[in-house]
Enzyme design. Structure first.
Site, mmCIF file in Angstrom:
data_model
loop_
_atom_site.group_PDB
_atom_site.id
_atom_site.type_symbol
_atom_site.label_atom_id
_atom_site.label_comp_id
_atom_site.label_asym_id
_atom_site.label_seq_id
_atom_site.Cartn_x
_atom_site.Cartn_y
_atom_site.Cartn_z
ATOM 1 N N ASP A 290 -1.882 -3.563 -4.875
ATOM 2 C CA ASP A 290 -3.061 -3.127 -5.489
ATOM 3 C C ASP A 290 -2.956 -1.351 -4.988
ATOM 4 O O ASP A 290 -2.719 -1.133 -3.639
ATOM 5 C CB ASP A 290 -4.164 -4.160 -5.010
ATOM 6 C CG ASP A 290 -5.083 -3.656 -6.012
ATOM 7 O OD1 ASP A 290 -5.459 -2.482 -6.382
ATOM 8 O OD2 ASP A 290 -6.734 -3.578 -5.367
ATOM 9 N N TRP B 282 0.271 -5.261 4.722
ATOM 10 C CA TRP B 282 0.474 -6.646 4.640
ATOM 11 C C TRP B 282 0.967 -7.727 4.234
ATOM 12 O O TRP B 282 2.204 -6.373 3.230
ATOM 13 C CB TRP B 282 -0.984 -7.036 3.722
ATOM 14 C CG TRP B 282 -1.247 -7.261 2.362
ATOM 15 C CD1 TRP B 282 -2.016 -5.665 1.945
ATOM 16 C CD2 TRP B 282 -0.991 -7.560 1.437
ATOM 17 N NE1 TRP B 282 -1.655 -5.442 0.605
ATOM 18 C CE2 TRP B 282 -1.253 -6.869 0.506
ATOM 19 C CE3 TRP B 282 -1.104 -9.752 1.427
ATOM 20 C CZ2 TRP B 282 -1.673 -7.588 -1.284
ATOM 21 C CZ3 TRP B 282 -1.097 -9.585 0.088
ATOM 22 C CH2 TRP B 282 -0.960 -8.553 -1.136
ATOM 23 N N ASP C 239 0.677 1.881 2.990
ATOM 24 C CA ASP C 239 0.134 2.358 1.898
ATOM 25 C C ASP C 239 0.395 4.092 2.965
ATOM 26 O O ASP C 239 0.911 3.706 4.552
ATOM 27 C CB ASP C 239 -1.760 2.592 2.516
ATOM 28 C CG ASP C 239 -2.368 1.424 1.795
ATOM 29 O OD1 ASP C 239 -1.684 1.704 0.652
ATOM 30 O OD2 ASP C 239 -3.361 0.866 2.437
ATOM 31 N N TRP D 68 -5.500 0.759 3.671
ATOM 32 C CA TRP D 68 -3.742 -0.039 4.954
ATOM 33 C C TRP D 68 -3.531 0.896 5.492
ATOM 34 O O TRP D 68 -3.426 1.272 6.577
ATOM 35 C CB TRP D 68 -2.366 -1.024 4.695
ATOM 36 C CG TRP D 68 -3.354 -2.170 4.283
ATOM 37 C CD1 TRP D 68 -4.020 -2.931 2.673
ATOM 38 C CD2 TRP D 68 -4.006 -3.171 5.556
ATOM 39 N NE1 TRP D 68 -4.144 -4.170 3.657
ATOM 40 C CE2 TRP D 68 -4.307 -4.216 4.546
ATOM 41 C CE3 TRP D 68 -2.978 -3.424 6.697
ATOM 42 C CZ2 TRP D 68 -4.274 -5.647 5.142
ATOM 43 C CZ3 TRP D 68 -3.921 -3.894 7.239
ATOM 44 C CH2 TRP D 68 -4.365 -5.744 7.267
ATOM 45 N N TYR E 216 -5.603 7.591 2.184
ATOM 46 C CA TYR E 216 -5.027 6.865 1.210
ATOM 47 C C TYR E 216 -4.223 7.750 0.328
ATOM 48 O O TYR E 216 -4.951 7.714 -0.034
ATOM 49 C CB TYR E 216 -5.537 5.225 0.713
ATOM 50 C CG TYR E 216 -4.379 4.651 0.061
ATOM 51 C CD1 TYR E 216 -3.643 4.137 0.339
ATOM 52 C CD2 TYR E 216 -5.009 5.157 -1.954
ATOM 53 C CE1 TYR E 216 -2.689 3.679 -0.738
ATOM 54 C CE2 TYR E 216 -4.324 4.704 -2.897
ATOM 55 C CZ TYR E 216 -2.833 3.880 -2.366
ATOM 56 O OH TYR E 216 -2.377 3.092 -2.779
ATOM 57 N N THR F 69 1.419 3.508 -2.397
ATOM 58 C CA THR F 69 1.838 2.345 -1.200
ATOM 59 C C THR F 69 3.085 1.457 -1.855
ATOM 60 O O THR F 69 4.014 2.411 -2.812
ATOM 61 C CB THR F 69 1.095 1.440 -2.132
ATOM 62 O OG1 THR F 69 -0.448 1.582 -1.948
ATOM 63 C CG2 THR F 69 1.322 0.267 -1.219
#
Lengths: 178, 382
Positions: free
Chosen positions: A81, A106, A125, A157, A166, A169
Protein backbone atom coordinates in the site's frame (compact mmCIF):
# COMPACT_ATOMS: atom_id res chain seq x y z
CA UNK A 1 19.07 -17.48 13.90
CA UNK A 2 20.74 -14.10 13.62
CA UNK A 3 21.81 -14.75 10.02
CA UNK A 4 18.27 -15.39 8.86
CA UNK A 5 16.92 -12.26 7.14
CA UNK A 6 13.50 -12.55 8.77
CA UNK A 7 15.12 -12.81 12.18
CA UNK A 8 17.21 -9.76 11.38
CA UNK A 9 14.13 -7.91 10.32
CA UNK A 10 12.21 -8.90 13.38
CA UNK A 11 15.26 -8.17 15.48
CA UNK A 12 15.12 -4.56 14.39
CA UNK A 13 11.43 -4.52 15.11
CA UNK A 14 12.00 -5.93 18.56
CA UNK A 15 14.87 -3.61 19.37
CA UNK A 16 12.69 -0.61 18.72
CA UNK A 17 10.09 -2.11 20.97
CA UNK A 18 12.58 -2.94 23.69
CA UNK A 19 13.97 0.56 23.65
CA UNK A 20 10.53 1.70 24.57
CA UNK A 21 10.25 -1.04 27.19
CA UNK A 22 7.22 -2.52 25.52
CA UNK A 23 8.49 -5.73 24.09
CA UNK A 24 5.31 -7.64 24.79
CA UNK A 25 3.39 -5.61 22.26
CA UNK A 26 5.67 -6.58 19.45
CA UNK A 27 5.84 -10.19 20.49
CA UNK A 28 2.12 -10.39 19.91
CA UNK A 29 2.60 -8.88 16.46
CA UNK A 30 5.61 -11.04 15.73
CA UNK A 31 3.93 -14.26 16.73
CA UNK A 32 0.96 -13.38 14.63
CA UNK A 33 3.12 -12.69 11.61
CA UNK A 34 5.10 -15.86 12.03
CA UNK A 35 2.08 -18.00 12.66
CA UNK A 36 0.45 -16.81 9.49
CA UNK A 37 3.49 -16.99 7.27
CA UNK A 38 3.73 -20.02 5.10
CA UNK A 39 0.20 -21.16 5.63
CA UNK A 40 -1.75 -19.18 3.17
CA UNK A 41 -1.81 -19.45 -0.56
CA UNK A 42 -2.44 -16.06 -1.99
CA UNK A 43 -1.80 -16.53 -5.68
CA UNK A 44 -4.63 -16.49 -8.14
CA UNK A 45 -6.88 -14.15 -6.21
CA UNK A 46 -8.44 -11.53 -8.43
CA UNK A 47 -8.67 -8.36 -6.42
CA UNK A 48 -10.98 -5.53 -7.36
CA UNK A 49 -9.53 -2.18 -8.27
CA UNK A 50 -9.08 -0.26 -5.07
CA UNK A 51 -9.23 3.42 -4.39
CA UNK A 52 -5.81 4.99 -3.88
CA UNK A 53 -4.65 2.72 -6.72
CA UNK A 54 -4.51 4.92 -9.75
CA UNK A 55 -1.50 3.71 -11.62
CA UNK A 56 -1.21 0.36 -13.34
CA UNK A 57 -4.67 -1.08 -12.87
CA UNK A 58 -6.36 2.24 -13.15
CA UNK A 59 -4.65 2.92 -16.44
CA UNK A 60 -5.18 -0.51 -17.89
CA UNK A 61 -3.10 -3.36 -16.59
CA UNK A 62 -0.71 -5.46 -18.62
CA UNK A 63 -1.66 -9.07 -19.33
CA UNK A 64 -0.82 -11.36 -16.39
CA UNK A 65 2.23 -12.81 -18.09
CA UNK A 66 3.78 -9.41 -18.67
CA UNK A 67 3.52 -7.85 -15.25
CA UNK A 68 6.48 -5.68 -14.48
CA UNK A 69 7.72 -4.05 -11.32
CA UNK A 70 5.81 -0.89 -12.17
CA UNK A 71 2.43 -2.68 -12.31
CA UNK A 72 0.40 -2.70 -9.11
CA UNK A 73 -0.53 -6.34 -9.66
CA UNK A 74 3.06 -7.52 -10.00
CA UNK A 75 3.16 -10.57 -7.75
CA UNK A 76 5.45 -9.14 -5.06
CA UNK A 77 3.05 -6.28 -4.40
CA UNK A 78 0.22 -8.49 -3.09
CA UNK A 79 0.07 -6.50 0.14
CA UNK A 80 1.79 -3.24 -0.78
CA UNK A 81 0.00 0.00 0.00
CA UNK A 82 1.97 2.98 -1.22
CA UNK A 83 4.03 4.43 -4.06
CA UNK A 84 6.30 2.03 -5.96
CA UNK A 85 9.96 2.99 -5.61
CA UNK A 86 10.39 1.46 -9.08
CA UNK A 87 8.52 4.49 -10.42
CA UNK A 88 10.39 6.99 -8.25
CA UNK A 89 14.06 6.65 -9.16
CA UNK A 90 14.73 3.51 -7.15
CA UNK A 91 13.89 -0.07 -7.98
CA UNK A 92 11.95 -2.98 -6.55
CA UNK A 93 14.69 -3.38 -3.91
CA UNK A 94 16.42 0.01 -3.79
CA UNK A 95 15.35 3.32 -2.35
CA UNK A 96 15.61 6.40 -4.59
CA UNK A 97 18.61 8.69 -4.15
CA UNK A 98 18.62 10.75 -1.00
CA UNK A 99 16.18 8.54 0.91
CA UNK A 100 16.80 5.89 3.55
CA UNK A 101 15.14 2.50 4.08
CA UNK A 102 12.77 2.32 7.02
CA UNK A 103 14.21 0.69 10.12
CA UNK A 104 10.92 -1.06 10.85
CA UNK A 105 8.64 -2.75 8.37
CA UNK A 106 6.03 -5.38 7.86
CA UNK A 107 6.11 -8.65 6.00
CA UNK A 108 3.61 -9.97 3.51
CA UNK A 109 3.40 -13.38 1.88
CA UNK A 110 3.05 -13.45 -1.92
CA UNK A 111 3.10 -16.25 -4.45
CA UNK A 112 5.42 -16.05 -7.43
CA UNK A 113 3.38 -17.32 -10.39
CA UNK A 114 6.54 -18.50 -12.16
CA UNK A 115 7.51 -21.13 -9.59
CA UNK A 116 4.32 -21.38 -7.52
CA UNK A 117 6.25 -20.73 -4.30
CA UNK A 118 5.20 -18.38 -1.52
CA UNK A 119 7.74 -15.77 -0.57
CA UNK A 120 7.98 -13.54 2.46
CA UNK A 121 8.22 -9.96 1.24
CA UNK A 122 9.40 -7.10 3.43
CA UNK A 123 7.63 -3.86 2.55
CA UNK A 124 10.17 -1.27 3.63
CA UNK A 125 9.25 2.33 3.16
CA UNK A 126 11.91 4.71 1.89
CA UNK A 127 12.09 7.80 4.05
CA UNK A 128 13.31 11.38 4.19
CA UNK A 129 11.86 13.04 1.11
CA UNK A 130 8.40 14.27 0.25
CA UNK A 131 5.91 11.70 -0.99
CA UNK A 132 6.83 10.46 -4.48
CA UNK A 133 3.30 10.58 -5.87
CA UNK A 134 3.79 8.06 -8.70
CA UNK A 135 2.43 4.51 -9.09
CA UNK A 136 0.17 4.47 -6.05
CA UNK A 137 -0.82 0.87 -5.35
CA UNK A 138 -3.10 -0.61 -2.73
CA UNK A 139 -3.14 -4.36 -2.21
CA UNK A 140 -4.02 -5.97 1.08
CA UNK A 141 -3.65 -9.75 1.04
CA UNK A 142 -3.29 -10.89 4.69
CA UNK A 143 -3.29 -7.28 5.84
CA UNK A 144 -4.87 -6.83 9.26
CA UNK A 145 -5.89 -3.88 11.48
CA UNK A 146 -3.43 -1.96 13.61
CA UNK A 147 -3.83 -4.18 16.67
CA UNK A 148 -1.70 -6.56 14.57
CA UNK A 149 0.65 -3.76 13.64
CA UNK A 150 3.22 -6.09 12.11
CA UNK A 151 0.76 -6.90 9.31
CA UNK A 152 -0.88 -3.47 8.98
CA UNK A 153 -0.25 -1.15 6.04
CA UNK A 154 -2.33 1.96 6.71
CA UNK A 155 0.50 3.49 8.69
CA UNK A 156 3.77 5.19 7.89
CA UNK A 157 6.51 2.58 8.28
CA UNK A 158 9.05 5.44 8.30
CA UNK A 159 7.69 6.06 11.80
CA UNK A 160 10.96 5.12 13.51
CA UNK A 161 13.25 6.93 11.06
CA UNK A 162 14.62 10.42 11.45
CA UNK A 163 13.09 12.15 9.60
CA UNK A 164 9.96 10.05 9.29
CA UNK A 165 8.71 11.52 6.00
CA UNK A 166 7.35 8.81 3.69
CA UNK A 167 8.56 8.70 0.08
CA UNK A 168 7.86 5.27 -1.49
CA UNK A 169 7.91 1.53 -0.78
CA UNK A 170 10.21 -1.31 -1.86
CA UNK A 171 9.43 -5.05 -1.83
CA UNK A 172 12.36 -7.15 -0.68
CA UNK A 173 12.21 -10.93 -0.60
CA UNK A 174 13.45 -12.10 2.78
CA UNK A 175 12.60 -15.78 2.70
CA UNK A 176 10.46 -18.61 1.40
CA UNK A 177 7.26 -19.29 3.29
CA UNK A 178 6.41 -22.80 4.40
CA UNK B 1 -13.57 57.51 -5.18
CA UNK B 2 -9.98 57.62 -6.35
CA UNK B 3 -10.38 54.22 -7.99
CA UNK B 4 -13.46 55.45 -9.84
CA UNK B 5 -11.49 58.37 -11.17
CA UNK B 6 -8.68 56.10 -12.38
CA UNK B 7 -11.17 53.81 -14.15
CA UNK B 8 -12.75 56.79 -15.95
CA UNK B 9 -9.29 58.05 -16.92
CA UNK B 10 -8.48 54.65 -18.47
CA UNK B 11 -11.64 54.75 -20.55
CA UNK B 12 -10.85 58.27 -21.65
CA UNK B 13 -7.34 57.17 -22.55
CA UNK B 14 -8.66 54.77 -25.17
CA UNK B 15 -9.22 51.48 -23.31
CA UNK B 16 -12.81 51.34 -24.45
CA UNK B 17 -13.73 48.17 -22.63
CA UNK B 18 -15.46 49.61 -19.65
CA UNK B 19 -19.15 50.48 -19.83
CA UNK B 20 -19.97 54.03 -19.11
CA UNK B 21 -21.81 52.95 -16.02
CA UNK B 22 -18.44 52.39 -14.36
CA UNK B 23 -17.89 56.08 -14.27
CA UNK B 24 -21.21 56.80 -12.71
CA UNK B 25 -21.08 59.00 -9.68
CA UNK B 26 -22.98 56.46 -7.62
CA UNK B 27 -20.47 53.60 -8.07
CA UNK B 28 -19.64 51.98 -4.77
CA UNK B 29 -16.30 50.18 -4.79
CA UNK B 30 -16.54 46.57 -3.71
CA UNK B 31 -15.08 45.57 -0.40
CA UNK B 32 -13.09 42.43 0.23
CA UNK B 33 -14.56 40.40 3.04
CA UNK B 34 -13.58 37.16 4.72
CA UNK B 35 -16.23 34.47 4.75
CA UNK B 36 -17.23 32.69 7.90
CA UNK B 37 -18.95 29.35 8.23
CA UNK B 38 -22.44 30.10 9.55
CA UNK B 39 -22.77 28.96 13.13
CA UNK B 40 -25.96 27.03 12.48
CA UNK B 41 -24.90 25.44 9.22
CA UNK B 42 -24.87 21.67 9.40
CA UNK B 43 -21.37 20.58 8.52
CA UNK B 44 -19.74 17.67 6.76
CA UNK B 45 -16.02 17.27 7.40
CA UNK B 46 -13.92 15.38 4.87
CA UNK B 47 -10.40 14.50 5.90
CA UNK B 48 -7.95 14.09 3.03
CA UNK B 49 -4.37 13.03 3.77
CA UNK B 50 -3.53 13.88 0.11
CA UNK B 51 -1.27 10.89 -0.35
CA UNK B 52 0.60 12.30 -3.39
CA UNK B 53 1.89 15.19 -1.23
CA UNK B 54 1.34 14.16 2.34
CA UNK B 55 2.75 17.19 4.17
CA UNK B 56 -0.27 19.14 3.02
CA UNK B 57 -3.25 17.28 4.49
CA UNK B 58 -6.55 19.07 4.90
CA UNK B 59 -10.05 18.82 6.28
CA UNK B 60 -12.69 20.13 3.89
CA UNK B 61 -15.75 21.79 5.40
CA UNK B 62 -18.95 21.27 3.41
CA UNK B 63 -22.52 22.44 3.84
CA UNK B 64 -24.51 19.27 4.60
CA UNK B 65 -27.50 20.72 2.74
CA UNK B 66 -25.95 20.84 -0.72
CA UNK B 67 -22.30 19.76 -0.29
CA UNK B 68 -20.92 23.15 -1.29
CA UNK B 69 -17.38 23.72 -0.08
CA UNK B 70 -17.25 26.34 2.68
CA UNK B 71 -13.58 26.21 3.61
CA UNK B 72 -10.82 24.00 4.91
CA UNK B 73 -8.53 23.33 7.82
CA UNK B 74 -4.91 22.22 7.50
CA UNK B 75 -3.95 18.86 8.90
CA UNK B 76 -0.22 18.72 8.10
CA UNK B 77 1.33 15.29 7.76
CA UNK B 78 -0.82 12.28 8.72
CA UNK B 79 -3.45 14.36 10.48
CA UNK B 80 -6.39 13.16 12.56
CA UNK B 81 -9.54 15.02 13.54
CA UNK B 82 -12.26 15.06 16.17
CA UNK B 83 -15.07 17.62 16.14
CA UNK B 84 -16.59 19.15 19.26
CA UNK B 85 -19.64 20.93 17.83
CA UNK B 86 -20.97 21.81 21.29
CA UNK B 87 -17.83 23.90 21.85
CA UNK B 88 -17.59 25.21 18.29
CA UNK B 89 -14.20 23.52 17.99
CA UNK B 90 -12.50 20.97 15.77
CA UNK B 91 -9.37 19.32 17.11
CA UNK B 92 -6.88 18.42 14.37
CA UNK B 93 -3.72 16.54 15.28
CA UNK B 94 -0.82 16.82 12.86
CA UNK B 95 2.93 16.34 12.47
CA UNK B 96 5.07 19.14 11.15
CA UNK B 97 8.76 19.15 10.22
CA UNK B 98 11.05 22.13 10.62
CA UNK B 99 12.07 22.08 6.92
CA UNK B 100 8.70 20.92 5.56
CA UNK B 101 9.84 17.36 4.86
CA UNK B 102 12.89 17.13 7.12
CA UNK B 103 14.22 18.58 10.32
CA UNK B 104 12.80 18.27 13.79
CA UNK B 105 9.31 16.78 14.02
CA UNK B 106 6.69 18.59 16.05
CA UNK B 107 3.30 17.09 16.85
CA UNK B 108 0.47 19.31 17.95
CA UNK B 109 -3.26 19.23 18.34
CA UNK B 110 -4.51 22.31 16.51
CA UNK B 111 -7.67 23.77 17.98
CA UNK B 112 -9.80 25.20 15.18
CA UNK B 113 -12.72 27.55 15.58
CA UNK B 114 -15.46 25.92 13.52
CA UNK B 115 -16.75 29.25 12.13
CA UNK B 116 -13.55 31.16 11.30
CA UNK B 117 -11.60 27.94 10.56
CA UNK B 118 -8.61 29.59 12.22
CA UNK B 119 -6.25 27.88 14.61
CA UNK B 120 -7.03 29.52 17.92
CA UNK B 121 -4.83 27.36 20.10
CA UNK B 122 -2.37 24.50 19.99
CA UNK B 123 -1.73 21.63 22.35
CA UNK B 124 1.75 20.09 21.97
CA UNK B 125 1.87 16.30 22.21
CA UNK B 126 4.78 13.85 22.18
CA UNK B 127 6.04 12.74 18.75
CA UNK B 128 4.72 9.25 19.33
CA UNK B 129 1.47 9.72 17.43
CA UNK B 130 0.54 7.04 14.92
CA UNK B 131 1.21 8.57 11.50
CA UNK B 132 -1.61 6.62 9.98
CA UNK B 133 -4.55 7.09 7.67
CA UNK B 134 -7.17 9.07 9.56
CA UNK B 135 -9.29 6.30 11.00
CA UNK B 136 -11.85 7.81 13.36
CA UNK B 137 -10.87 5.69 16.33
CA UNK B 138 -7.24 6.74 16.40
CA UNK B 139 -8.07 10.18 17.80
CA UNK B 140 -11.09 10.64 20.08
CA UNK B 141 -12.57 12.98 22.60
CA UNK B 142 -13.78 11.55 25.90
CA UNK B 143 -17.45 11.59 26.82
CA UNK B 144 -17.50 15.13 28.25
CA UNK B 145 -14.96 16.66 25.88
CA UNK B 146 -12.44 17.40 28.61
CA UNK B 147 -9.81 14.96 27.36
CA UNK B 148 -8.39 13.79 24.05
CA UNK B 149 -7.09 10.28 23.47
CA UNK B 150 -4.50 9.97 20.68
CA UNK B 151 -3.27 6.61 19.39
CA UNK B 152 0.51 6.21 19.36
CA UNK B 153 2.66 3.80 17.35
CA UNK B 154 6.45 3.96 17.31
CA UNK B 155 5.82 0.99 16.43
CA UNK B 156 5.20 0.14 20.08
CA UNK B 157 1.61 1.16 20.74
CA UNK B 158 0.30 3.39 23.51
CA UNK B 159 -2.23 6.20 23.98
CA UNK B 160 -1.45 9.85 24.77
CA UNK B 161 -4.09 11.12 27.17
CA UNK B 162 -4.46 14.91 26.96
CA UNK B 163 -6.24 17.14 29.44
CA UNK B 164 -7.64 19.84 27.17
CA UNK B 165 -7.86 22.61 29.79
CA UNK B 166 -4.39 22.24 31.30
CA UNK B 167 -2.76 20.88 28.07
CA UNK B 168 -0.96 18.33 30.23
CA UNK B 169 -0.64 14.80 28.94
CA UNK B 170 0.59 11.38 29.91
CA UNK B 171 1.30 8.22 27.98
CA UNK B 172 -0.82 5.19 28.83
CA UNK B 173 0.99 2.04 27.75
CA UNK B 174 -1.01 -0.17 25.43
CA UNK B 175 1.12 -3.04 24.22
CA UNK B 176 -0.36 -4.77 21.19
CA UNK B 177 -3.56 -2.74 21.25
CA UNK B 178 -4.94 -0.22 18.76
CA UNK B 179 -8.08 1.86 18.31
CA UNK B 180 -9.72 4.04 20.95
CA UNK B 181 -13.33 3.63 22.13
CA UNK B 182 -14.23 6.18 24.82
CA UNK B 183 -16.78 5.10 27.42
CA UNK B 184 -20.10 6.77 26.72
CA UNK B 185 -20.87 7.92 30.26
CA UNK B 186 -17.54 7.81 32.06
CA UNK B 187 -15.10 10.53 30.98
CA UNK B 188 -12.22 8.72 32.70
CA UNK B 189 -12.48 5.51 30.72
CA UNK B 190 -11.78 4.14 27.26
CA UNK B 191 -11.17 0.74 25.68
CA UNK B 192 -8.87 -0.52 22.94
CA UNK B 193 -8.81 -3.63 20.73
CA UNK B 194 -5.84 -5.94 21.15
CA UNK B 195 -3.99 -8.34 18.88
CA UNK B 196 -4.74 -11.37 21.06
CA UNK B 197 -8.48 -11.03 20.44
CA UNK B 198 -9.25 -9.20 23.69
CA UNK B 199 -9.96 -5.59 24.58
CA UNK B 200 -8.24 -3.56 27.27
CA UNK B 201 -10.12 -1.05 29.40
CA UNK B 202 -8.21 1.98 30.65
CA UNK B 203 -9.42 3.79 33.74
CA UNK B 204 -7.75 7.16 34.20
CA UNK B 205 -6.83 8.44 37.65
CA UNK B 206 -8.70 11.45 39.00
CA UNK B 207 -5.56 13.60 38.66
CA UNK B 208 -5.40 12.70 34.94
CA UNK B 209 -1.83 11.48 35.34
CA UNK B 210 -2.02 7.70 35.04
CA UNK B 211 -4.30 4.83 34.04
CA UNK B 212 -5.14 1.36 35.26
CA UNK B 213 -5.58 -1.37 32.66
CA UNK B 214 -7.85 -4.39 32.67
CA UNK B 215 -8.12 -6.99 29.91
CA UNK B 216 -11.29 -8.72 28.78
CA UNK B 217 -11.64 -12.35 27.84
CA UNK B 218 -10.91 -13.18 24.21
CA UNK B 219 -13.96 -12.44 22.06
CA UNK B 220 -12.74 -12.19 18.44
CA UNK B 221 -10.27 -13.82 16.11
CA UNK B 222 -7.88 -11.16 14.81
CA UNK B 223 -6.43 -13.44 12.13
CA UNK B 224 -9.32 -15.35 10.58
CA UNK B 225 -12.10 -12.74 10.93
CA UNK B 226 -10.71 -9.48 12.33
CA UNK B 227 -12.80 -6.60 13.62
CA UNK B 228 -12.43 -3.39 11.64
CA UNK B 229 -11.13 -0.69 13.98
CA UNK B 230 -13.93 1.59 12.82
CA UNK B 231 -16.86 1.43 15.25
CA UNK B 232 -20.16 3.20 15.61
CA UNK B 233 -21.55 4.46 18.93
CA UNK B 234 -25.01 3.46 20.12
CA UNK B 235 -26.83 4.23 23.34
CA UNK B 236 -25.01 1.62 25.40
CA UNK B 237 -21.75 0.93 23.61
CA UNK B 238 -20.31 0.48 20.14
CA UNK B 239 -21.17 -1.64 17.15
CA UNK B 240 -18.22 -3.32 15.44
CA UNK B 241 -17.96 -5.19 12.15
CA UNK B 242 -15.74 -8.08 11.06
CA UNK B 243 -14.13 -8.51 7.67
CA UNK B 244 -16.71 -11.18 6.82
CA UNK B 245 -19.72 -9.05 7.78
CA UNK B 246 -20.53 -10.17 11.32
CA UNK B 247 -21.67 -7.44 13.68
CA UNK B 248 -20.83 -7.23 17.34
CA UNK B 249 -21.89 -4.94 20.18
CA UNK B 250 -19.27 -3.99 22.75
CA UNK B 251 -20.20 -2.41 26.06
CA UNK B 252 -17.18 -0.36 27.11
CA UNK B 253 -18.38 1.54 30.16
CA UNK B 254 -17.69 -1.25 32.66
CA UNK B 255 -14.25 -2.03 34.02
CA UNK B 256 -13.87 -4.69 31.31
CA UNK B 257 -15.37 -4.87 27.83
CA UNK B 258 -18.41 -7.11 27.33
CA UNK B 259 -19.10 -8.40 23.81
CA UNK B 260 -22.35 -9.60 22.32
CA UNK B 261 -23.08 -10.84 18.76
CA UNK B 262 -25.37 -8.56 16.75
CA UNK B 263 -25.98 -10.56 13.60
CA UNK B 264 -24.30 -11.46 10.33
CA UNK B 265 -25.04 -9.10 7.46
CA UNK B 266 -23.58 -11.46 4.84
CA UNK B 267 -25.33 -14.60 6.09
CA UNK B 268 -26.62 -16.54 3.10
CA UNK B 269 -25.12 -13.98 0.69
CA UNK B 270 -22.23 -15.96 -0.70
CA UNK B 271 -19.28 -13.95 -2.00
CA UNK B 272 -20.35 -10.66 -0.41
CA UNK B 273 -18.36 -8.88 2.29
CA UNK B 274 -17.88 -5.37 3.68
CA UNK B 275 -15.12 -3.10 2.43
CA UNK B 276 -13.61 0.32 2.85
CA UNK B 277 -11.87 2.52 5.39
CA UNK B 278 -15.06 3.59 7.13
CA UNK B 279 -17.10 0.61 6.02
CA UNK B 280 -20.36 1.12 7.90
CA UNK B 281 -22.47 3.50 9.91
CA UNK B 282 -25.28 2.96 12.38
CA UNK B 283 -28.58 4.72 12.99
CA UNK B 284 -28.66 4.03 16.71
CA UNK B 285 -32.22 5.30 17.10
CA UNK B 286 -33.62 2.94 14.47
CA UNK B 287 -31.17 0.12 15.20
CA UNK B 288 -30.14 -0.05 11.55
CA UNK B 289 -26.61 -0.46 10.20
CA UNK B 290 -25.68 0.68 6.68
CA UNK B 291 -22.80 -1.35 5.27
CA UNK B 292 -20.58 -0.84 2.22
CA UNK B 293 -20.65 -4.26 0.54
CA UNK B 294 -18.85 -5.76 -2.44
CA UNK B 295 -19.22 -9.07 -4.23
CA UNK B 296 -16.50 -11.50 -5.32
CA UNK B 297 -14.91 -10.94 -1.92
CA UNK B 298 -11.53 -12.59 -1.39
CA UNK B 299 -8.72 -12.45 1.14
CA UNK B 300 -7.37 -8.92 0.86
CA UNK B 301 -10.53 -7.22 -0.46
CA UNK B 302 -11.49 -5.75 2.92
CA UNK B 303 -10.83 -2.19 1.72
CA UNK B 304 -12.58 -2.64 -1.63
CA UNK B 305 -15.10 0.05 -2.62
CA UNK B 306 -18.80 -0.64 -2.38
CA UNK B 307 -20.94 -2.24 -5.03
CA UNK B 308 -24.05 -1.87 -2.89
CA UNK B 309 -25.09 -0.41 0.46
CA UNK B 310 -26.98 -2.84 2.65
CA UNK B 311 -29.35 -1.80 5.42
CA UNK B 312 -29.31 -4.31 8.27
CA UNK B 313 -31.64 -4.43 11.28
CA UNK B 314 -29.42 -4.94 14.33
CA UNK B 315 -32.28 -5.89 16.61
CA UNK B 316 -34.15 -8.30 14.32
CA UNK B 317 -30.78 -9.41 12.82
CA UNK B 318 -32.25 -9.17 9.36
CA UNK B 319 -31.19 -7.70 6.03
CA UNK B 320 -33.69 -4.96 5.16
CA UNK B 321 -32.57 -3.57 1.80
CA UNK B 322 -29.81 -3.60 -0.80
CA UNK B 323 -29.17 -0.45 -2.81
CA UNK B 324 -26.81 -0.12 -5.78
CA UNK B 325 -24.37 2.56 -4.58
CA UNK B 326 -20.92 1.90 -6.02
CA UNK B 327 -17.44 3.22 -5.35
CA UNK B 328 -17.76 4.21 -1.69
CA UNK B 329 -14.91 3.60 0.75
CA UNK B 330 -16.43 5.55 3.63
CA UNK B 331 -19.93 6.29 4.85
CA UNK B 332 -21.40 8.18 7.78
CA UNK B 333 -24.83 9.06 9.05
CA UNK B 334 -25.79 12.67 9.59
CA UNK B 335 -26.03 13.31 13.33
CA UNK B 336 -29.02 15.55 12.83
CA UNK B 337 -30.86 13.92 9.91
CA UNK B 338 -31.27 10.17 10.38
CA UNK B 339 -32.33 9.63 6.78
CA UNK B 340 -29.24 11.24 5.27
CA UNK B 341 -25.94 9.53 4.65
CA UNK B 342 -22.69 11.00 3.36
CA UNK B 343 -20.07 8.96 1.58
CA UNK B 344 -16.61 9.11 0.06
CA UNK B 345 -16.50 7.82 -3.50
CA UNK B 346 -12.82 6.81 -3.54
CA UNK B 347 -12.88 5.72 -7.16
CA UNK B 348 -14.31 8.89 -8.70
CA UNK B 349 -12.99 11.27 -6.01
CA UNK B 350 -16.41 12.55 -5.07
CA UNK B 351 -18.28 13.21 -1.88
CA UNK B 352 -21.88 12.06 -2.12
CA UNK B 353 -25.08 12.73 -0.24
CA UNK B 354 -27.57 9.87 -0.03
CA UNK B 355 -31.21 9.76 0.99
CA UNK B 356 -32.60 6.83 2.98
CA UNK B 357 -36.25 5.91 2.59
CA UNK B 358 -37.29 5.39 6.23
CA UNK B 359 -39.81 2.69 5.32
CA UNK B 360 -37.99 0.55 2.79
CA UNK B 361 -34.44 1.60 3.83
CA UNK B 362 -33.61 1.91 0.15
CA UNK B 363 -30.89 4.46 -0.57
CA UNK B 364 -30.79 6.88 -3.48
CA UNK B 365 -28.33 9.63 -4.56
CA UNK B 366 -29.14 13.14 -3.32
CA UNK B 367 -26.19 15.27 -4.35
CA UNK B 368 -22.46 15.16 -4.92
CA UNK B 369 -19.33 17.26 -5.22
CA UNK B 370 -16.07 16.40 -6.96
CA UNK B 371 -13.54 16.90 -4.20
CA UNK B 372 -10.19 15.83 -2.90
CA UNK B 373 -7.46 13.42 -3.92
CA UNK B 374 -7.46 10.59 -1.41
CA UNK B 375 -10.19 11.44 1.11
CA UNK B 376 -10.26 8.84 3.85
CA UNK B 377 -12.62 9.98 6.61
CA UNK B 378 -16.02 11.67 6.53
CA UNK B 379 -17.88 13.02 9.55
CA UNK B 380 -21.23 14.78 9.93
CA UNK B 381 -21.28 15.55 13.65
CA UNK B 382 -24.23 17.93 13.64
Amino acid sequence: MSGDPVSKLMGVFDRVAENAARKSAQMIGRRSVLSSLGKILVGGAVLPMLPFDRSARAQGASPASEKTDTDCDYWRYCALDGFLCSCCGGSITSCPPGTEPSTVTWVGTCQNPKDGKDYMVSYNDCCGKTTCGRCLCNSNVRERPGYLLGVHNDINWCMANQPSMYHCTVSVIVGVAG
Amino acid sequence: MKFGAVACALVAGGVALTPLALCAEDLKPEQITVARVPARMKRVYVMDPVLPHMVDGRVYVLDAKDLTLKGMMESGFAGMMAAAPDKGRVYVAASFYARLTRGARTDVIQVYDDETLKVIDEIPVPTLRAQALPYRNLFRLNSDGSMIFAQNATPATSVTVVDVASKKNFEAQGPGCYGIYPALANPLRFATLCGDGTATTYTISSDHASAQLKSSAKFFDPQSDPLYTHAEPTRDGYVFLTYSGKLMRLAVDGDTVAAQPAGDAAEGQKGWAPGGYQPFTVDAQAGVAYLLMHDKAVEGSHKAPSVEIWAYDLNAKKLLARSPVAGLIGVTLSASEPNTLFGIDGVANKIVRLAVDPQSRNITPAGEIKLGETAALIEAPR
